[in-house]
Design an enzyme around this catalytic site. Structure first.
Site, PDB file in Angstrom:
ATOM      1  N   GLY A  29       0.838  -1.214  -0.117  1.00 15.74           N
ATOM      2  CA  GLY A  29       0.094  -0.044  -0.131  1.00 15.74           C
ATOM      3  C   GLY A  29       0.873   1.040   0.030  1.00 15.74           C
ATOM      4  O   GLY A  29       2.053   1.269   0.282  1.00 15.74           O
ATOM      5  N   GLU A  76       4.885   2.761  -7.065  1.00 18.60           N
ATOM      6  CA  GLU A  76       3.507   3.279  -7.687  1.00 18.60           C
ATOM      7  C   GLU A  76       3.269   4.575  -7.384  1.00 18.60           C
ATOM      8  O   GLU A  76       2.121   4.938  -7.480  1.00 18.60           O
ATOM      9  CB  GLU A  76       2.707   1.945  -6.736  1.00 18.60           C
ATOM     10  CG  GLU A  76       2.832   0.834  -7.175  1.00 18.60           C
ATOM     11  CD  GLU A  76       2.000  -0.170  -6.186  1.00 18.60           C
ATOM     12  OE1 GLU A  76       1.604   0.280  -5.341  1.00 18.60           O
ATOM     13  OE2 GLU A  76       1.797  -1.349  -6.888  1.00 18.60           O
ATOM     14  N   HIS A  95      -3.819   3.696  -1.706  1.00 24.87           N
ATOM     15  CA  HIS A  95      -3.894   2.581  -2.321  1.00 24.87           C
ATOM     16  C   HIS A  95      -3.750   1.181  -1.132  1.00 24.87           C
ATOM     17  O   HIS A  95      -2.788   1.569  -0.436  1.00 24.87           O
ATOM     18  CB  HIS A  95      -2.818   2.559  -3.310  1.00 24.87           C
ATOM     19  CG  HIS A  95      -2.418   1.002  -4.161  1.00 24.87           C
ATOM     20  ND1 HIS A  95      -3.338   0.266  -4.479  1.00 24.87           N
ATOM     21  CD2 HIS A  95      -1.359   0.531  -3.889  1.00 24.87           C
ATOM     22  CE1 HIS A  95      -2.843  -0.797  -4.851  1.00 24.87           C
ATOM     23  NE2 HIS A  95      -1.567  -0.700  -4.653  1.00 24.87           N
ATOM     24  N   HIS A  97      -5.039  -3.177  -0.325  1.00 27.82           N
ATOM     25  CA  HIS A  97      -5.462  -4.332  -0.948  1.00 27.82           C
ATOM     26  C   HIS A  97      -6.325  -4.951   0.115  1.00 27.82           C
ATOM     27  O   HIS A  97      -6.273  -6.033   0.453  1.00 27.82           O
ATOM     28  CB  HIS A  97      -4.194  -5.354  -0.977  1.00 27.82           C
ATOM     29  CG  HIS A  97      -3.121  -4.777  -1.944  1.00 27.82           C
ATOM     30  ND1 HIS A  97      -1.804  -5.124  -1.784  1.00 27.82           N
ATOM     31  CD2 HIS A  97      -2.887  -4.135  -2.888  1.00 27.82           C
ATOM     32  CE1 HIS A  97      -0.885  -4.537  -2.232  1.00 27.82           C
ATOM     33  NE2 HIS A  97      -1.479  -3.633  -3.298  1.00 27.82           N
TER      34      HIS A  97
END
Length: 265
Positions: A29, A76, A95, A97
């Site tokens: 993340g 990312e 971001h 999961h």
């Protein structure tokens, strides 16, 4: 205007929340917050979001160059910077999961049913951005297609991303997304979701407008109820079996129902 220290402290707090909720594991993340058009605080690579401290965070410019801090940015970061470039209204990006929502992303099933009032008002439907190789421009390019219509996104075979006018808003959208995914999965196991009527959806959209909820919402494509941003048609993929995703969802629900019935017997 908030100080840099206050922003960094909030990023660490949200990092702990997504870690403690199981939305990320290990060093997964990333989180960013916009300071100005050319300054953003970002979480570093290789650090658990549950154990960050303010001194670990880095400030970067719109090109990803480090302005402050000694740690390296996440690979990312490109995804976050693309959001800020194309959505000037966005002040923060998360971001993660989250397991159930990521399960939908891996299965290739968008969360596009209008079933929960809270999700309709505060989240909207959630599309799947096509798969891209991490750390490349493939993910930002795939995400770009949906940015003008949505505030929450499933990343195919990857995870989820939410945006907001500030960090708390972006984080709450991630919470709502995972909650929505859990309820959607449960409903499908019980035989399928029952969507709200166009009239009911219209009333909820009126509430959204009344409370001036910020961000994008595609509205309802079935009844042409106006949203905030034009909806992007999500094409369903056909797998090797020849069934599309809606047919597969119905089959899975029916098989699950029959298995449960046999277990009860």
């Amino acid at each position: 205007m908030r100080s840099d220290f206050e922003i960094k402290r909030e990023i660490c707090e949200i990092g702990r929340r997504i870690y403690n909720k199981g939305f990320v594991a290990a060093n997964d993340g990333n989180i960013t917050v916009k300071v100005s058009d050319n300054e953003f605080w970002a979480t570093p690579t290789g650090v658990s979001k549950g154990f960050m401290t303010p001194d670990m965070l880095i400030k970067v410019d719109a090109e990803g160059r480090v302005l402050e801090g000694t740690w390296k940015p996440s690979s990312e970061l490109k995804m976050h910077l693309r959001v800020y470039k194309e959505r000037p209204d966005v002040g923060a990006v998360v971001h993660a999961h989250p397991p159930t929502a990521t399960g939908f992303a891996i299965a290739g099933v968008p969360l596009d049913k209008y079933t929960m009032p809270e999700a309709i008002i505060f989240l909207g439907s959630v599309p799947i951005a096509e798969y891209g190789t991490p750390s490349t421009d493939e993910i930002p390019d795939a995400l770009s297609k949906y940015l003008q219509s949505y505030d929450a996104f499933l990343l195919e075979n990857h995870g989820a991303l939410t945006v907001g006018k500030d960090l708390m808003t972006a984080y709450f959208k991630m919470e709502t997304l995972e909650f929505y995914a859990k309820i959607s999965l449960t409903a499908r196991l019980l035989g399928g979701e029952r969507e709200l009527s166009c009239e009911q959806i219209g009333k909820l959209m009126d509430i959204r407008r009344k409370f001036n909820v910020p961000g994008k919402h595609p509205g309802c494509p079935s009844c042409n109820i106006e949203g905030v941003g034009e909806p992007v048609k999500q094409e369903l993929k056909t797998n090797e079996s020849g069934f599309d995703e809606k047919e597969l969802t119905a089959i899975v629900a029916e098989v699950t129902k029959r298995v449960l019935a046999q277990c009860k017997g």
